[in-house]
Design a protein around this motif. Structure first.
Motif, PDB file in Angstrom:
ATOM      1  N   GLU A  70      45.217  29.877  47.521  1.00  0.00           N
ATOM      2  CA  GLU A  70      46.274  30.591  48.216  1.00  0.00           C
ATOM      3  C   GLU A  70      47.492  29.426  48.628  1.00  0.00           C
ATOM      4  OE1 GLU A  70      46.841  33.611  51.731  1.00  0.00           O
ATOM      5  OE2 GLU A  70      45.149  32.324  52.094  1.00  0.00           O
ATOM      6  N   VAL A  71      48.325  29.287  47.834  1.00  0.00           N
ATOM      7  CA  VAL A  71      49.475  28.412  48.022  1.00  0.00           C
ATOM      8  C   VAL A  71      50.779  28.977  48.180  1.00  0.00           C
ATOM      9  CG1 VAL A  71      48.412  26.394  47.435  1.00  0.00           C
ATOM     10  CG2 VAL A  71      49.027  27.877  45.765  1.00  0.00           C
ATOM     11  N   PRO A  72      51.089  29.663  49.168  1.00  0.00           N
ATOM     12  CA  PRO A  72      52.226  30.601  49.165  1.00  0.00           C
ATOM     13  C   PRO A  72      53.700  29.641  48.981  1.00  0.00           C
ATOM     14  CG  PRO A  72      51.290  30.427  51.157  1.00  0.00           C
ATOM     15  CD  PRO A  72      50.320  30.194  50.207  1.00  0.00           C
ATOM     16  N   ALA A  73      53.481  28.539  49.603  1.00  0.00           N
ATOM     17  CA  ALA A  73      54.807  27.823  49.551  1.00  0.00           C
ATOM     18  C   ALA A  73      55.159  27.252  48.234  1.00  0.00           C
ATOM     19  CB  ALA A  73      54.580  26.413  50.522  1.00  0.00           C
ATOM     20  N   PHE A  74      53.982  27.235  47.301  1.00  0.00           N
ATOM     21  CA  PHE A  74      54.194  26.531  45.925  1.00  0.00           C
ATOM     22  C   PHE A  74      54.465  27.567  44.789  1.00  0.00           C
ATOM     23  CE2 PHE A  74      51.726  23.862  48.644  1.00  0.00           C
ATOM     24  CZ  PHE A  74      52.674  22.503  48.591  1.00  0.00           C
ATOM     25  N   GLY A  75      54.064  28.850  45.174  1.00  0.00           N
ATOM     26  CA  GLY A  75      54.258  29.861  43.822  1.00  0.00           C
ATOM     27  C   GLY A  75      53.962  31.296  44.014  1.00  0.00           C
ATOM     28  N   HIS A  76      53.361  32.082  43.448  1.00  0.00           N
ATOM     29  CA  HIS A  76      53.261  33.443  43.511  1.00  0.00           C
ATOM     30  C   HIS A  76      52.197  33.765  44.781  1.00  0.00           C
ATOM     31  CE1 HIS A  76      54.818  34.682  39.366  1.00  0.00           C
ATOM     32  NE2 HIS A  76      55.829  33.892  40.152  1.00  0.00           N
ATOM     33  N   ASP A  77      52.224  34.973  44.941  1.00  0.00           N
ATOM     34  CA  ASP A  77      51.361  35.574  46.100  1.00  0.00           C
ATOM     35  C   ASP A  77      49.831  35.482  45.434  1.00  0.00           C
ATOM     36  OD1 ASP A  77      50.615  36.766  48.936  1.00  0.00           O
ATOM     37  OD2 ASP A  77      49.720  38.284  47.265  1.00  0.00           O
ATOM     38  N   ILE A  78      48.877  35.082  46.134  1.00  0.00           N
ATOM     39  CA  ILE A  78      47.547  34.908  45.616  1.00  0.00           C
ATOM     40  C   ILE A  78      46.937  36.618  45.368  1.00  0.00           C
ATOM     41  CG2 ILE A  78      46.444  34.943  48.001  1.00  0.00           C
ATOM     42  CD1 ILE A  78      44.045  33.395  46.484  1.00  0.00           C
ATOM     43  N   TRP A  79      47.013  37.522  46.205  1.00  0.00           N
ATOM     44  CA  TRP A  79      46.541  38.853  45.801  1.00  0.00           C
ATOM     45  C   TRP A  79      47.327  39.586  44.996  1.00  0.00           C
ATOM     46  CZ3 TRP A  79      41.622  38.769  47.304  1.00  0.00           C
ATOM     47  CH2 TRP A  79      41.463  38.128  48.270  1.00  0.00           C
ATOM     48  N   VAL A  80      48.336  39.249  44.871  1.00  0.00           N
ATOM     49  CA  VAL A  80      49.257  40.164  43.782  1.00  0.00           C
ATOM     50  C   VAL A  80      48.903  39.548  42.493  1.00  0.00           C
ATOM     51  CG1 VAL A  80      51.573  40.349  42.637  1.00  0.00           C
ATOM     52  CG2 VAL A  80      51.341  40.504  45.320  1.00  0.00           C
ATOM     53  N   THR A  81      48.663  38.282  42.475  1.00  0.00           N
ATOM     54  CA  THR A  81      48.239  37.597  41.045  1.00  0.00           C
ATOM     55  C   THR A  81      46.556  38.220  40.834  1.00  0.00           C
ATOM     56  OG1 THR A  81      49.504  35.675  41.654  1.00  0.00           O
ATOM     57  CG2 THR A  81      47.795  35.519  39.977  1.00  0.00           C
ATOM     58  N   LEU A  82      45.800  38.192  41.772  1.00  0.00           N
ATOM     59  CA  LEU A  82      44.491  38.598  41.425  1.00  0.00           C
ATOM     60  C   LEU A  82      44.613  39.933  41.135  1.00  0.00           C
ATOM     61  CD1 LEU A  82      42.402  36.684  44.169  1.00  0.00           C
ATOM     62  CD2 LEU A  82      42.640  35.999  41.905  1.00  0.00           C
ATOM     63  N   ALA A  83      45.398  40.804  41.654  1.00  0.00           N
ATOM     64  CA  ALA A  83      45.064  42.178  41.117  1.00  0.00           C
ATOM     65  C   ALA A  83      45.731  42.282  39.592  1.00  0.00           C
ATOM     66  CB  ALA A  83      46.244  42.893  42.187  1.00  0.00           C
ATOM     67  N   ARG A  84      46.718  41.464  39.388  1.00  0.00           N
ATOM     68  CA  ARG A  84      47.351  41.630  38.049  1.00  0.00           C
ATOM     69  C   ARG A  84      46.153  41.156  36.969  1.00  0.00           C
ATOM     70  NH1 ARG A  84      51.998  37.929  37.294  1.00  0.00           N
ATOM     71  NH2 ARG A  84      52.287  39.323  35.122  1.00  0.00           N
ATOM     72  N   ILE A  85      45.509  40.067  37.422  1.00  0.00           N
ATOM     73  CA  ILE A  85      44.390  39.538  36.679  1.00  0.00           C
ATOM     74  C   ILE A  85      43.270  40.742  36.515  1.00  0.00           C
ATOM     75  CG2 ILE A  85      42.228  37.807  36.517  1.00  0.00           C
ATOM     76  CD1 ILE A  85      44.218  35.803  37.879  1.00  0.00           C
ATOM     77  N   ALA A  86      43.073  41.351  37.414  1.00  0.00           N
ATOM     78  CA  ALA A  86      41.767  42.373  37.615  1.00  0.00           C
ATOM     79  C   ALA A  86      42.308  43.385  36.562  1.00  0.00           C
ATOM     80  CB  ALA A  86      41.610  42.921  38.839  1.00  0.00           C
ATOM     81  N   GLU A  87      43.431  43.893  36.347  1.00  0.00           N
ATOM     82  CA  GLU A  87      43.976  44.792  35.583  1.00  0.00           C
ATOM     83  C   GLU A  87      44.161  44.384  34.263  1.00  0.00           C
ATOM     84  OE1 GLU A  87      46.280  47.761  38.557  1.00  0.00           O
ATOM     85  OE2 GLU A  87      47.477  46.141  37.503  1.00  0.00           O
ATOM     86  N   GLN A  88      44.265  43.153  33.934  1.00  0.00           N
ATOM     87  CA  GLN A  88      44.171  42.548  32.554  1.00  0.00           C
ATOM     88  C   GLN A  88      43.125  42.067  31.975  1.00  0.00           C
ATOM     89  OE1 GLN A  88      47.137  43.129  30.431  1.00  0.00           O
ATOM     90  NE2 GLN A  88      47.811  44.302  32.292  1.00  0.00           N
ATOM     91  N   THR A  89      42.181  41.942  32.577  1.00  0.00           N
ATOM     92  CA  THR A  89      40.664  41.656  31.942  1.00  0.00           C
ATOM     93  C   THR A  89      39.771  42.346  32.574  1.00  0.00           C
ATOM     94  OG1 THR A  89      40.504  40.202  34.066  1.00  0.00           O
ATOM     95  CG2 THR A  89      41.492  38.831  32.646  1.00  0.00           C
ATOM     96  N   SER A  90      38.500  42.197  31.739  1.00  0.00           N
ATOM     97  CA  SER A  90      37.476  42.989  31.987  1.00  0.00           C
ATOM     98  C   SER A  90      36.290  42.731  32.207  1.00  0.00           C
ATOM     99  CB  SER A  90      37.177  43.906  30.578  1.00  0.00           C
ATOM    100  OG  SER A  90      37.095  43.115  29.447  1.00  0.00           O
ATOM    101  N   ARG A  91      35.855  41.359  32.107  1.00  0.00           N
ATOM    102  CA  ARG A  91      34.569  40.739  32.255  1.00  0.00           C
ATOM    103  C   ARG A  91      34.718  39.670  33.224  1.00  0.00           C
ATOM    104  NH1 ARG A  91      32.924  36.107  31.431  1.00  0.00           N
ATOM    105  NH2 ARG A  91      34.644  35.625  30.307  1.00  0.00           N
ATOM    106  N   ILE A  92      35.541  38.576  33.248  1.00  0.00           N
ATOM    107  CA  ILE A  92      35.701  37.646  33.773  1.00  0.00           C
ATOM    108  C   ILE A  92      35.820  37.569  35.352  1.00  0.00           C
ATOM    109  CG2 ILE A  92      38.083  37.170  33.906  1.00  0.00           C
ATOM    110  CD1 ILE A  92      37.532  34.183  33.107  1.00  0.00           C
ATOM    111  N   GLY A  93      34.893  36.920  36.227  1.00  0.00           N
ATOM    112  CA  GLY A  93      34.919  36.944  37.507  1.00  0.00           C
ATOM    113  C   GLY A  93      36.391  36.406  38.340  1.00  0.00           C
TER     114      GLY A  93
END
Length: 323
Positions: free
Chosen positions: A33-56
């Motif tokens: 979680e580094v909001p001063a340096f890049g994208h929002d963590i939870w938005v990013t994790l949601a996108r990862i969740a939707e684009q992957t199927s296995r990885i933790g």
């Protein structure tokens, strides 16, 4: 046997890197979680969740002062809805993230309260927050049924933090040597994989390593600015930093943190000791270091690198890990 994960700061290419990590066989990707340096963590994790199927999917470290416990619990529950059973969340005192905003790290008492509040909300309990009672009130189908059993880990390298982890967390993220008695015990490391015969001062390696070695300078400056002089070329770097007006000096110090050397100071970093200061070496050298981690109690490793060539490091560390 160790598990192998990769740390990916939230940014424009993070989802693509996470997809590659899944294809390479990594167990998990972690986003800090580094909001001063890049994208929002939870938005990013949601996108990862939707684009992957296995990885933790891992959130670490989360800095409690950034979010109200209810917002934190809702974010965790949302990812659980998108990717059931794939999320782990790790919390930290935010030494770097908070110093980059001119604030000290959080106290362990604050950490205890926040983690227990979030855990209680995820269980479906009514929890006292700021003098009032709060509860996840989502109707059926809007969030997963409570209790939500997302593992909550604590990141620490000191004995008091590790004692707190043993009391309230589901595992430890070690920011130094492994600590026996934790399962999971994930060692968080930064570095680059050297090719056979490659030196840390080669153009490629120096580009990858300078932002990582600079972390030692950032940490030392935040703790005691004068101590920077004890680091290689530290006097020149401290002199460069002190040219910046004091009220905004911390902003200059942390600019580009862990990604690049864009702050006009980190180009003075000496990378000659990178093998000792980071997790850097040839493939065989790094395999030996991983064996030592496992022997000392680690159950997994979270490998991270700078922003120089993430795709190369994803593939190179996968070779080290035998994925």
């Amino acid at each position: 046997m160790l598990t192998y994960s990769f740390r990916l700061p939230p940014g424009p290419n993070t989802v693509a890197y996470a997809v590659a990590a899944e294809q390479l066989g990594y167990e998990r990707v972690w986003c800090p979680e580094v909001p001063a340096f890049g994208h929002d963590i939870w938005v990013t994790l949601a996108r990862i969740a939707e684009q992957t199927s296995r990885i933790g999917i891992g959130a670490a470290v989360l800095i409690p002062s950034y979010r109200h416990p209810m917002a934190q619990a809702s974010a965790i529950a949302t990812i659980e809805a998108l990717a059931p059973g794939r999320l782990w969340a790790g919390f930290g005192t935010g030494f770097t993230g908070r110093y980059a905003m001119g604030q000290p790290a959080l106290t362990l008492a604050y950490m205890r309260q926040h983690i227990l509040q979030v855990r209680g909300l995820l269980r479906g309990e009514a929890v006292e927050i700021d003098g009032g009672m709060a509860q996840l009130l989502a109707s059926e189908g809007w969030l997963p049924e409570r209790p939500i059993q997302t593992p909550l880990l604590l990141a620490s390298q000191g004995p008091k933090g590790r004692q707190l982890a043993s009391e309230i967390a589901d595992g430890l993220i070690s920011l130094g040597a492994p600590a026996p008695g934790f399962d999971p015990c994930l060692v968080s490391i930064n570095g680059t994989v050297l090719d056979d015969g490659e030196d840390v001062t080669s153009p490629r390696a120096r580009t990858a390593l300078a932002p990582l070695v600079a972390l030692a300078y950032h940490f030392t400056y935040s703790s005691n600015p004068e101590s920077v002089k004890s680091l290689p070329n530290g006097e020149a770097r401290l002199a460069s930093v002190e040219k910046v007006p004091e009220p905004v000096r911390h902003l200059s110090v942390h600019r580009g943190h862990n990604l690049d050397i864009s702050n006009d100071h980190d180009q003075l970093v000496d990378v000659s000791m990178a093998r000792q200061m980071t997790f850097t070496g040839t493939r065989d050298e790094l395999r030996a270091r991983l064996d030592a981690f496992e022997a000392a109690g680690a159950t997994g490793v979270i490998f991270g690198t700078s922003g120089a060539d993430v795709e190369r490091e994803l593939h190179a560390f996968a070779e080290v890990a035998g994925l």
